[in-house]
Enzyme design. Structure first.
Site, PDB file in Angstrom:
ATOM      1  N   ASP A   1     -85.468  78.055  22.191  1.00  0.00           N
ATOM      2  CA  ASP A   1     -85.291  77.714  20.778  1.00  0.00           C
ATOM      3  C   ASP A   1     -83.942  78.227  20.293  1.00  0.00           C
ATOM      4  O   ASP A   1     -83.818  79.356  19.832  1.00  0.00           O
ATOM      5  CB  ASP A   1     -86.428  78.310  19.937  1.00  0.00           C
ATOM      6  CG  ASP A   1     -86.298  77.964  18.463  1.00  0.00           C
ATOM      7  OD1 ASP A   1     -85.454  77.102  18.124  1.00  0.00           O
ATOM      8  OD2 ASP A   1     -87.053  78.534  17.654  1.00  0.00           O
TER       9      ASP A   1
ATOM     10  N   ASP B   1     -90.362  81.113  23.608  1.00  0.00           N
ATOM     11  CA  ASP B   1     -90.935  80.234  22.594  1.00  0.00           C
ATOM     12  C   ASP B   1     -91.925  79.212  23.173  1.00  0.00           C
ATOM     13  O   ASP B   1     -92.425  78.354  22.459  1.00  0.00           O
ATOM     14  CB  ASP B   1     -89.798  79.529  21.837  1.00  0.00           C
ATOM     15  CG  ASP B   1     -90.112  79.310  20.368  1.00  0.00           C
ATOM     16  OD1 ASP B   1     -91.056  79.952  19.864  1.00  0.00           O
ATOM     17  OD2 ASP B   1     -89.423  78.492  19.740  1.00  0.00           O
TER      18      ASP B   1
ATOM     19  N   ARG C   1     -93.608  73.674  14.330  1.00  0.00           N
ATOM     20  CA  ARG C   1     -94.629  72.950  13.564  1.00  0.00           C
ATOM     21  C   ARG C   1     -94.535  71.451  13.799  1.00  0.00           C
ATOM     22  O   ARG C   1     -95.525  70.734  13.712  1.00  0.00           O
ATOM     23  CB  ARG C   1     -94.490  73.328  12.087  1.00  0.00           C
ATOM     24  CG  ARG C   1     -93.171  72.955  11.479  1.00  0.00           C
ATOM     25  CD  ARG C   1     -92.904  73.714  10.186  1.00  0.00           C
ATOM     26  NE  ARG C   1     -92.547  75.113  10.425  1.00  0.00           N
ATOM     27  CZ  ARG C   1     -92.389  76.019   9.462  1.00  0.00           C
ATOM     28  NH1 ARG C   1     -92.549  75.676   8.199  1.00  0.00           N
ATOM     29  NH2 ARG C   1     -92.070  77.256   9.760  1.00  0.00           N
TER      30      ARG C   1
ATOM     31  N   ASP D   1     -84.570  74.746  12.687  1.00  0.00           N
ATOM     32  CA  ASP D   1     -85.147  75.890  13.404  1.00  0.00           C
ATOM     33  C   ASP D   1     -86.662  75.996  13.152  1.00  0.00           C
ATOM     34  O   ASP D   1     -87.339  76.799  13.775  1.00  0.00           O
ATOM     35  CB  ASP D   1     -84.435  77.177  12.989  1.00  0.00           C
ATOM     36  CG  ASP D   1     -84.645  78.309  13.974  1.00  0.00           C
ATOM     37  OD1 ASP D   1     -85.216  78.037  15.057  1.00  0.00           O
ATOM     38  OD2 ASP D   1     -84.263  79.445  13.672  1.00  0.00           O
TER      39      ASP D   1
ATOM     40  N   GLU E   1     -88.912  74.121  14.214  1.00  0.00           N
ATOM     41  CA  GLU E   1     -89.225  73.019  15.131  1.00  0.00           C
ATOM     42  C   GLU E   1     -90.653  73.076  15.664  1.00  0.00           C
ATOM     43  O   GLU E   1     -91.235  72.050  15.997  1.00  0.00           O
ATOM     44  CB  GLU E   1     -88.236  73.030  16.304  1.00  0.00           C
ATOM     45  CG  GLU E   1     -88.552  74.001  17.458  1.00  0.00           C
ATOM     46  CD  GLU E   1     -88.546  75.473  17.055  1.00  0.00           C
ATOM     47  OE1 GLU E   1     -87.950  75.792  16.035  1.00  0.00           O
ATOM     48  OE2 GLU E   1     -89.163  76.289  17.774  1.00  0.00           O
TER      49      GLU E   1
ATOM     50  N   LYS F   1     -97.693  75.754  21.725  1.00  0.00           N
ATOM     51  CA  LYS F   1     -96.272  75.447  21.488  1.00  0.00           C
ATOM     52  C   LYS F   1     -95.456  75.717  22.748  1.00  0.00           C
ATOM     53  O   LYS F   1     -95.450  76.832  23.274  1.00  0.00           O
ATOM     54  CB  LYS F   1     -95.739  76.290  20.321  1.00  0.00           C
ATOM     55  CG  LYS F   1     -94.219  76.190  20.098  1.00  0.00           C
ATOM     56  CD  LYS F   1     -93.753  76.998  18.887  1.00  0.00           C
ATOM     57  CE  LYS F   1     -92.226  77.041  18.800  1.00  0.00           C
ATOM     58  NZ  LYS F   1     -91.741  77.859  17.654  1.00  0.00           N
TER      59      LYS F   1
ATOM     60  N   LYS G   1     -79.491  79.561  15.610  1.00  0.00           N
ATOM     61  CA  LYS G   1     -79.867  80.958  15.409  1.00  0.00           C
ATOM     62  C   LYS G   1     -78.647  81.852  15.619  1.00  0.00           C
ATOM     63  O   LYS G   1     -77.843  81.600  16.510  1.00  0.00           O
ATOM     64  CB  LYS G   1     -80.960  81.362  16.413  1.00  0.00           C
ATOM     65  CG  LYS G   1     -82.346  80.856  16.081  1.00  0.00           C
ATOM     66  CD  LYS G   1     -83.370  81.406  17.064  1.00  0.00           C
ATOM     67  CE  LYS G   1     -84.749  80.799  16.816  1.00  0.00           C
ATOM     68  NZ  LYS G   1     -85.356  81.236  15.539  1.00  0.00           N
TER      69      LYS G   1
HETATM   70  N1  BES Z   1     -89.577  80.414  17.492  1.00  0.00           N
HETATM   71  C1  BES Z   1     -89.289  80.806  16.166  1.00  0.00           C
HETATM   72  C2  BES Z   1     -90.184  81.930  15.670  1.00  0.00           C
HETATM   73  C3  BES Z   1     -90.039  83.252  16.343  1.00  0.00           C
HETATM   74  C4  BES Z   1     -89.293  84.251  15.754  1.00  0.00           C
HETATM   75  C5  BES Z   1     -90.695  83.537  17.521  1.00  0.00           C
HETATM   76  C6  BES Z   1     -89.177  85.483  16.348  1.00  0.00           C
HETATM   77  C7  BES Z   1     -90.568  84.774  18.129  1.00  0.00           C
HETATM   78  C8  BES Z   1     -89.830  85.765  17.538  1.00  0.00           C
HETATM   79  C9  BES Z   1     -89.458  79.618  15.224  1.00  0.00           C
HETATM   80  O1  BES Z   1     -89.216  78.374  15.767  1.00  0.00           O
HETATM   81  C10 BES Z   1     -88.492  79.788  14.116  1.00  0.00           C
HETATM   82  O2  BES Z   1     -87.326  79.715  14.365  1.00  0.00           O
HETATM   83  N2  BES Z   1     -88.996  80.007  12.904  1.00  0.00           N
HETATM   84  C11 BES Z   1     -88.169  80.189  11.761  1.00  0.00           C
HETATM   85  C12 BES Z   1     -88.722  79.317  10.676  1.00  0.00           C
HETATM   86  C13 BES Z   1     -87.833  79.174   9.500  1.00  0.00           C
HETATM   87  C14 BES Z   1     -86.600  78.381   9.842  1.00  0.00           C
HETATM   88  C15 BES Z   1     -88.603  78.475   8.400  1.00  0.00           C
HETATM   89  C16 BES Z   1     -88.250  81.660  11.394  1.00  0.00           C
HETATM   90  O3  BES Z   1     -89.297  82.281  11.572  1.00  0.00           O
HETATM   91  O4  BES Z   1     -87.238  82.201  10.961  1.00  0.00           O
HETATM   92 ZN    ZN Z   2     -89.443  78.216  17.770  1.00  0.00          ZN
HETATM   93 MN    MN Z   3     -87.173  77.833  15.657  1.00  0.00          MN
END
Ligand code: BES
Ligand code: ZN
Ligand code: MN
Length: 488
Positions: A261, A279, A342, A338, A340, A256, A268
């Site tokens: 992000d 990210d 996947r 968010d 993104e 990834k 966020k």
């Molecule tokens: N890049 C984040 C995940 C992440 C969180 C990486 C903390 C490093 C530290 C990912 O893209 C994300 O935002 N995931 C969301 C998914 C949700 C919207 C279903 C999450 O984990 O909150």
């Molecule tokens: Zn992310």
């Molecule tokens: Mn995200």
């Protein structure tokens, strides 16, 4: 780094570092044994973990400075303790403004471990600790050591002559990944990051192809393009192919590469957004691993696919509720912009499966906060329908101390990904088990290919420095992948 055998009574040594155990003698060499005994006779030092004492011009040897570091009880000395010891030794020497160190290697028989494993752990800790991320500082306060030498017996120096270079190649990959992850997002916008990756890989004579925005459009990478739409630095898919003669099997690695992000329209909040330059750590680990392969040349074909995008807000950003057509042809209803990672992964994975038909596919991604909630910042989650593959990854992580924990992929949870209007929804209808539903979503795009997903959101970054890793990117995944590939 080098291995050397020398006589401490006659050789002229500036700095000698001696590991000392709390409840046993680690050294077979009587000269080292006597030195350790001198240190242990001091009231302030008994070899407990974390203790340190330095003697200047100790008697009986031609050593200007002998630094003793406690390793704790014998039973607690494993590979990781050895890495941490060597890392601490190097950090202390850097702190003293020295430019080299000679580290006394304990007798392998006393630790009941193979000489190669012992030397590897010490070289890794020393090499990884000998690095500072200071490219944004005008004043470089600390300078890495110019040379680290392990003091061994003549036979070990001969037999393991090639080891320092091999460890430096692998750990050099880890440092590269650390640098990329630590680099701020304004210096690695997608177009910049793609160039950095492509140039580095080409410099190693790897075969590099970059699918730019136009090519992605032509080939219908609908999910990847949707995520990239909000940034004015355009997305790309970087393909790196390591294809040695005579390779019988193939592995695909997908990483990834979200260079920042912001969350997109599902922005966020403060407290979550600040560290999102990390990210792209999956892409960084995979790209750095490819460079390690180019140097160490294992007999296995490995292709890397790195989708690189920035998840931003603008008039052209994708929206929650949008339906996009992925590369595989399946339509996806966007639950949250968010989620993104996947989306970019499924397009890269489907492309790799179709184009290369690899025997095995492994993806590394900072995919979910939920995985960090489950496992903390010290380990990654492994998801795979193939228990053997998952177990091999977990085992590799035990060796390198890049810890991985196997997580479940319950089939019935797939119901959570049902959409009323599209083939799939990008996220589950409940917020619980978010790391699992993300992995299940990915599983819909690998066909019959043997596959594992490693969620590395926790361990790719650290706020505080440690024995052999500074604050910032940790380079998690590079040594893990190398360990896995070497034993594939
Ligand atoms: N890049 C984040 C995940 C992440 C969180 C990486 C903390 C490093 C530290 C990912 O893209 C994300 O935002 N995931 C969301 C998914 C949700 C919207 C279903 C999450 O984990 O909150
Ligand atoms: Zn992310
Ligand atoms: Mn995200």
């Amino acid at each position: 780094m080098q291995l050397k055998s020398l006589n401490l009574k006659t050789a002229d040594v500036e700095t000698l570092v001696v590991p000392v155990c709390e409840d046993a003698e680690l050294h077979a060499d009587p000269v080292l044994g006597a030195l350790a005994a001198t240190a242990k006779a001091l009231p302030e030092f008994c070899g407990k973990a974390g203790e340190a004492v330095t003697l200047f011009a100790p008697e009986g040897v031609r050593v200007r400075r002998a630094m003793f570091l406690g390793l704790g009880p014998l039973a607690a000395i494993d590979r990781e303790a050895l890495r941490r010891f060597a890392g601490t030794a190097v950090q202390k020497c850097i702190g003293c403004h020295l430019d080299e160190a000679l580290i006394a290697v304990p007798a392998a028989a006393r630790l009941k471990c193979a000489v190669a494993d012992l030397l590897t752990a010490l070289l890794e800790g020393a090499f990884l600790a000998n690095h500072r991320f200071d490219r944004y500082k005008a004043e470089k306060k600390e300078t890495p050591l110019a040379q680290v030498t392990l003091l061994v017996r003549a036979q070990a120096a001969r037999e393991h002559r090639d080891l320092p270079e091999r460890v430096a190649a692998v750990c050099g990959g880890t440092l590269l990944a650390r640098e990329w992850v630590s680099m701020p997002a304004n210096d690695k916008r997608p177009q910049q990051f793609v160039r950095i990756l492509a140039e580095r890989a080409r410099a190693e004579n790897l075969d590099v192809t970059v699918l730019d925005e136009k090519a992605l459009r032509q080939e219908k990478f609908g999910a990847l393009l949707a995520v990239g739409g909000g940034s004015d630095s355009k997305p790309a898919l970087v393909l790196i192919d390591y294809n040695p003669r005579g390779a019988l099997r193939s592995l695909a690695l997908v990483g990834k590469g979200v260079t920042f992000d912001a969350g997109g329209l599902n922005l966020k909040p403060t407290g979550s957004i600040e560290e999102m330059k990390i990210d792209m750590a999956g892409a960084a680990a995979v790209a750095a691993t490819m460079i390690v392969l180019a140097r160490l040349k294992p007999k296995l074909r490995v292709v890397a696919a790195l989708p690189v995008v920035e998840n931003m807000i603008s008039g052209s950003a994708y929206r929650p509720g949008d339906v996009v057509t992925s590369y595989a042809g399946k339509t996806v209803e966007i639950g949250n912009t968010d989620a993104e990672g996947r989306l970019i992964l499924i397009d890269a994975m489907a492309y790799v499966v179709k184009k290369y038909q690899p025997d095995t596919l492994i993806d590394l991604a900072t995919l979910t906060g939920a995985c960090v909630v489950a496992l903390g910042e010290g380990m990654a989650g492994v998801f795979s329908p193939d228990d053997d593959l998952a177990e091999r990854i977990v085992r590799a992580g035990r060796v390198t101390h890049e810890r991985c924990w196997k997580m479940p992929l319950p089939d019935d949870y797939k119901d959570l990904l049902k959409s009323d209007i599209a083939d799939l929804r990008s996220l589950g209808t409940t917020r619980w088990g978010g790391a699992i539903s993300a992995a299940l979503f990915l599983s819909e795009f690998v066909g019959a290919t043997r596959w594992a997903h490693i969620d590395i959101a926790g361990p790719v970054y650290r706020k505080k420095e440690d024995a052999y890793c500074g604050a910032g990117g940790t380079g998690f995944g590079v040594r893990l992948l190398w360990e896995l590939i070497e034993k594939f």
